[in-house]
Design a protein around this motif. Structure first.
Motif, mmCIF file in Angstrom:
data_model
loop_
_atom_site.group_PDB
_atom_site.id
_atom_site.type_symbol
_atom_site.label_atom_id
_atom_site.label_comp_id
_atom_site.label_asym_id
_atom_site.label_seq_id
_atom_site.Cartn_x
_atom_site.Cartn_y
_atom_site.Cartn_z
ATOM 1 N N PRO A 16 1.076 -1.463 0.418
ATOM 2 C CA PRO A 16 0.346 0.120 -0.149
ATOM 3 C C PRO A 16 0.919 1.105 0.058
ATOM 4 O O PRO A 16 0.102 2.196 -0.517
ATOM 5 C CB PRO A 16 -0.842 -0.199 1.283
ATOM 6 N N TYR A 17 1.832 0.828 0.865
ATOM 7 C CA TYR A 17 3.258 2.389 0.657
ATOM 8 C C TYR A 17 3.599 3.102 -0.521
ATOM 9 O O TYR A 17 4.491 4.118 -0.860
ATOM 10 C CB TYR A 17 4.175 2.167 1.582
ATOM 11 N N VAL A 18 3.561 2.003 -1.730
ATOM 12 C CA VAL A 18 4.132 2.446 -2.714
ATOM 13 C C VAL A 18 3.386 2.156 -4.074
ATOM 14 O O VAL A 18 3.103 2.749 -4.701
ATOM 15 C CB VAL A 18 5.772 1.620 -3.181
ATOM 16 N N GLY A 19 3.293 0.961 -4.480
ATOM 17 C CA GLY A 19 2.555 0.208 -5.612
ATOM 18 C C GLY A 19 0.865 0.215 -5.150
ATOM 19 O O GLY A 19 0.338 0.393 -6.005
ATOM 20 N N GLY A 20 0.595 0.603 -3.892
ATOM 21 C CA GLY A 20 -1.097 0.749 -3.722
ATOM 22 C C GLY A 20 -1.394 2.311 -4.008
ATOM 23 O O GLY A 20 -2.564 2.825 -4.016
ATOM 24 N N LEU A 21 -0.028 3.402 -3.696
ATOM 25 C CA LEU A 21 -0.663 4.648 -3.847
ATOM 26 C C LEU A 21 -1.255 4.994 -5.465
ATOM 27 O O LEU A 21 -0.878 4.241 -6.736
ATOM 28 C CB LEU A 21 0.610 5.167 -4.131
ATOM 29 N N THR A 22 -2.038 6.229 -5.884
ATOM 30 C CA THR A 22 -2.596 6.274 -7.405
ATOM 31 C C THR A 22 -2.214 7.586 -7.268
ATOM 32 O O THR A 22 -1.651 8.538 -6.681
ATOM 33 C CB THR A 22 -4.231 6.066 -7.220
ATOM 34 N N GLU A 23 -2.862 8.505 -8.575
ATOM 35 C CA GLU A 23 -2.485 10.279 -8.656
ATOM 36 C C GLU A 23 -2.744 10.867 -7.647
ATOM 37 O O GLU A 23 -2.624 11.448 -7.077
ATOM 38 C CB GLU A 23 -2.989 10.338 -9.934
ATOM 39 N N GLY A 24 -4.689 10.191 -7.416
ATOM 40 C CA GLY A 24 -5.076 10.590 -6.021
ATOM 41 C C GLY A 24 -4.438 10.608 -5.149
ATOM 42 O O GLY A 24 -4.825 11.300 -4.385
ATOM 43 N N THR A 25 -4.164 9.333 -4.671
ATOM 44 C CA THR A 25 -3.725 9.335 -2.901
ATOM 45 C C THR A 25 -1.996 9.916 -2.768
ATOM 46 O O THR A 25 -1.650 10.197 -1.756
ATOM 47 C CB THR A 25 -3.961 8.132 -2.556
ATOM 48 N N LEU A 26 -1.317 9.968 -3.343
ATOM 49 C CA LEU A 26 -0.235 9.880 -3.904
ATOM 50 C C LEU A 26 0.157 11.650 -3.815
ATOM 51 O O LEU A 26 -0.330 13.004 -3.874
ATOM 52 C CB LEU A 26 1.112 10.590 -4.942
ATOM 53 N N THR A 27 0.781 12.311 -1.883
ATOM 54 C CA THR A 27 1.140 13.475 -1.761
ATOM 55 C C THR A 27 2.704 13.643 -1.628
ATOM 56 O O THR A 27 3.662 13.474 -2.040
ATOM 57 C CB THR A 27 0.697 13.561 -0.361
ATOM 58 N N LEU A 28 2.619 15.355 -1.841
ATOM 59 C CA LEU A 28 4.040 16.150 -1.763
ATOM 60 C C LEU A 28 4.697 15.357 -0.711
ATOM 61 O O LEU A 28 6.148 15.245 -0.207
ATOM 62 C CB LEU A 28 3.943 16.918 -1.498
ATOM 63 N N SER A 29 4.082 14.633 0.518
ATOM 64 C CA SER A 29 4.728 14.802 2.328
ATOM 65 C C SER A 29 5.503 13.138 1.919
ATOM 66 O O SER A 29 6.599 12.181 1.846
ATOM 67 C CB SER A 29 3.963 14.001 3.210
ATOM 68 N N HIS A 30 4.450 11.920 0.829
ATOM 69 C CA HIS A 30 5.272 10.547 0.484
ATOM 70 C C HIS A 30 6.072 10.693 0.015
ATOM 71 O O HIS A 30 7.358 10.113 0.304
ATOM 72 C CB HIS A 30 4.274 9.803 -0.353
ATOM 73 N N ILE A 31 6.495 11.889 -1.052
ATOM 74 C CA ILE A 31 7.611 11.867 -1.942
ATOM 75 C C ILE A 31 9.179 11.981 -0.857
ATOM 76 O O ILE A 31 9.448 11.900 -0.935
ATOM 77 C CB ILE A 31 7.337 12.940 -2.750
ATOM 78 N N MET A 32 8.667 13.471 -0.135
ATOM 79 C CA MET A 32 9.950 13.973 0.411
ATOM 80 C C MET A 32 10.086 13.252 1.760
ATOM 81 O O MET A 32 11.251 13.195 2.181
ATOM 82 C CB MET A 32 9.210 15.301 1.217
#
Length: 623
Positions: A481-497
């Protein structure tokens, strides 16, 4: 790697600090007893080896970023340091002295002899070094740096330094692609400890420097119009896999090494992490998915029957713990703490492959200036049970080995940069693609440096998890869920940083500090940037609510939450540190007049370290 001697010019003698064997030293002054000229290629190895100085300054940067706590560079952990010392000044020394005129001479002589490829490598390194220097110090001496006869030097503002860095990178690319009729033989490959003379990788390196330089400007209002196209083009032409990572090889050898400095600065033999640096509690919380929740008074809540004794506080929800959690489900277990963090678990057994056992390992973080953190005492980075002899320590583990290379810049880092920029200014679909590739790249990067050790005197030496076990768990996590399960709608800047923080831990503390400063440490303020009375006062820094933060769970030392509630030195006027002062034993001894006129805060002011650098301002730097 074959050890060899070189003849190398250095304004300061290498002493025991360099990892290159030097049988002869050449005086740079013309005299009858020593020559004043050396073939340009002989500079190369020594210039490269000076990059170990970047790790010296991580002693300051890791505490500033909450990657490490320390009782050694404790002033940096407190965002203040006394003026009259050279602590944190190694990059200044590296750029102006250790590389300094040696790099200038190499480039100039290579250009004069039309040795374009060697000159190109020189310009690529020059761009990399100055990019790091200005991000660290802000204003630097560039145009006056190597002018003969000058005794005082004017500072150049960061907004002028940044484009020059990219011009040098472009010059590197031009020369590296140019026809070169020089018969090098092994003159480059035998002295290049980064890419072994691979020109294609040096070209990618130069593009990567440009991308890294531009990524730090992502807070600029005009980024889309002014920098986005150049950034994305640079990314496309930079690193294409982890094989392109900029990594400085060293020899190692522990006690058998001809020189102590042939060993990695962080290895047990040199002992620089010893008992004075520990993994910070924020880094542990981030990597293990154990960021706590705080009530309205800023206090944590104890759980009567916690799932794990090491994490006794009520945990924040999945909207805060974005990296992983404590659910024992497939895909939720992030294996990177098993390698990147230290634990006393597993010291007395051979390689562990049982994931249930691994999930129950305990990771404890330190405070800012003490090994004692919010739950217990953080262990040593080498993961041993107790203070021990170097024989018991062995050669260390992962990047904390005696023979571990120095990491300079990676494919994964650039992917995280691209994900951030695309998320803010481009395509969310591209951001998601880059994010997933970036986390995958970090898994491969982490596994690459796993080294199996042995059991000596009941203590495990080396990494306690083998690459096969790590990779199996990593694949499950990447699909979860923390990588593969993310979508364009659920990805946030916080995930990236936040994932980028983990990738940079702790070798990339300098770039992590860039990220934290350009997002102003998640301080709550109005207008374009925080200031006294608008984000902090003399005793307290006001942090944004978690929902608005980029770095979830991150709190500066004077924040009003349990485990923080400290204060900064009175000279900071309540502000966190935004830059490191220039090296004391050069600038503050003889260049005070030029420091004095710097704006918006004078370089001679007690709070100059709090002067926000240009790259962080959404607009121009205030005058």
């Amino acid at each position: 790697m074959k050890k060899h001697s070189i003849i190398y010019v250095l304004a300061s003698m290498f002493l025991a600090l360099t990892m290159v064997s030097c049988n002869d030293y050449l005086d740079v002054n013309r005299n009858e007893d020593a020559p004043d000229y050396v073939d340009a290629h002989l500079y190369l190895a020594g210039i490269e080896q000076e990059y170990f100085g970047l790790y010296w300054d991580i002693r300051a940067l890791a505490p500033l970023t909450q990657m490490m706590g320390t009782s050694s560079y404790s002033s940096f952990a407190s965002h203040y340091y006394s003026l009259a010392n050279d602590a944190g000044g190694e990059q200044w020394r590296m750029v102006y002295w250790n590389q300094g005129m040696n790099l200038e001479n190499m480039i100039n002589q290579a250009e004069a002899s039309e040795s374009w490829h060697l000159a190109g490598i020189g310009y690529a390194m020059k761009a990399f070094s100055w990019d790091a220097l200005t991000k660290y110090h802000g204003e630097v001496i560039l145009n006056d740096a190597f002018v003969p006869g000058k005794l005082t030097h004017n500072y150049d503002y960061q907004e002028d330094v940044y484009p020059i860095v990219r011009q040098w990178a472009d010059k590197a690319i031009e020369y590296l692609q140019k026809e070169d009729k020089t018969g090098y033989g092994s003159k480059i490959s035998g002295n290049d400890f980064i890419y072994g003379g691979d020109l294609a990788k040096w070209i990618k390196f130069a593009y990567a420097v440009k991308a890294r330089n531009l990524a730090s400007l992502s807070n600029k209002r005009d980024f889309k119009e002014k920098y986005y196209a150049e950034f994305t083009e640079s990314c496309e032409k930079a690193f294409s896999s982890g094989d392109d990572d900029a990594v400085l090889s060293i020899w190692g050898g522990s006690a058998d090494a001809a020189e102590s400095a042939y060993n990695n600065f962080w290895g047990p033999y040199r002992g620089n992490l010893s008992n004075v640096y520990w993994q910070h509690d924020y880094a542990v919380q981030l990597m293990t998915g154990t960021i706590p929740t705080y009530n309205s008074e800023g206090d944590k809540t104890l759980v009567e029957e916690p799932a794990h004794a090491a994490y006794p506080y009520e945990l924040a929800g999945p909207d805060i713990n974005l990296i992983c959690d404590t659910t024992p489900a497939v895909g939720h277990f992030d294996p990177r703490p098993l390698i990147k963090l230290a634990t006393e678990d597993g010291n007395d057994v051979d390689i562990t492959t049982d994931r249930t056992t691994l999930r129950n390992w305990t990771f404890l973080g330190s405070g800012f200036t003490s090994s004692t953190g919010p739950v217990g005492t953080a262990p040593m980075f080498w993961g041993r049970k107790e203070s021990a002899t170097s024989a018991k320590d062995g050669v260390g583990r992962w990047l904390y080995r005696d023979n571990a290379p120095y990491i300079m810049m990676t494919y994964g880092e650039l992917l995280f940069d691209r994900a951030e920029i695309e998320f803010k200014y481009g395509s969310k679909a591209k951001a998601l693609e880059c994010f997933k590739k970036a986390v995958d790249a970090d898994m491969k990067f982490t596994a690459k440096y796993i080294t199996k050790g042995a059991i000596v005197n009941g203590c495990h030496q080396g990494d306690k998890v083998d690459a096969a076990t790590f990779n199996k768990i990593a694949d499950e996590y990447l699909a979860g869920p923390y990588v593969g399960g993310l979508t364009e709608g659920t990805l946030t800047l916080s995930h990236i940083m936040m994932q980028k923080f983990i990738h940079l831990f702790p070798w990339g503390a300098a770039e992590e500090w860039v990220d934290q400063r350009k997002y102003f440490y998640d301080i709550e303020y109005t207008g374009d940037y925080p200031s006294t009375g608008n984000g902090w006062d003399l005793t307290t820094v006001t942090m944004k609510p978690e929902a608005q933060k980029v770095f979830k769970g991150f709190y500066l030392a004077p924040a009003n939450v349990q485990g923080r509630r400290g204060t900064y030195n009175k000279d900071n006027n309540g502000s966190p540190c935004f830059r490191v002062r220039p090296r004391y034993n050069s600038e503050y001894m003889w260049n005070k007049d030029n420091l004095k006129v710097l704006k918006p805060i004078s370089g001679m002011a007690d709070n100059y370290q709090c002067s926000i650098p240009w790259f962080a301002y959404p607009g121009d730097q205030p005058k």
